[in-house]
Design a protein around this motif. Sequence first.
Motif: not given
Length: 213
Positions: A74-81, A112-118, A140-150
Amino acid sequence: MTSTNSTPSRPRGGLADKRRAILAGALTVFARDGYTRASIDAIASTAGVSTRTIYNHFTDKTELFRTVIQESAGRAAEAQIAVIDRHLRKITDLESDLVEFGRDFARPMTAEHAEHFALVRQINAEAGHVPQAVIDAWQETGPLRVRRELAGHLRRWAEQGLLRTDDPDRAALHLMLLIAAGTPPYLVAAPDEREVDEMVTSGVRAFLHGYLA
């Protein structure tokens, strides 16, 4: 008359602090050891709590892992959004604006999100051992949410006659793959900036070749 109600207040702050400590410790351990190898004992030690405290908050390791990946994603998705909105909310020149967006979006988020992507690397490595419900929750919380925003921006451009697509979600997936090919956000080392520029520019042009109205 003195009140006889002597019910003590619940230590909400203390409970919240312990939960945050558990989630932070669990993220560190899961990112390092993966889902299968991580132990509750190691998480408790890293978080500075007892194993009993962990089980007071979470039923088992699977529930803890699902919560960790959802909150982290969710935090990573917020940054990408935020990157999507910053570049694509207002378009003046479609190709150049998409290239600028792509350069920012394709930049690895390791600082900022090193541990998430690890943790994402660990999931990819042992996907067959991670419960499917956990993977679905992460997507659903991350990649798909970002894709829906785009996809929302692409849908708007299609309605304005800038793009030609009857499936903005698929178009969003194509754009993300084209601009980020070879530089997924979980890369350990940052790619060469010149290579990123060339990849993003060619990716945007390939996207527009297929979708430009």
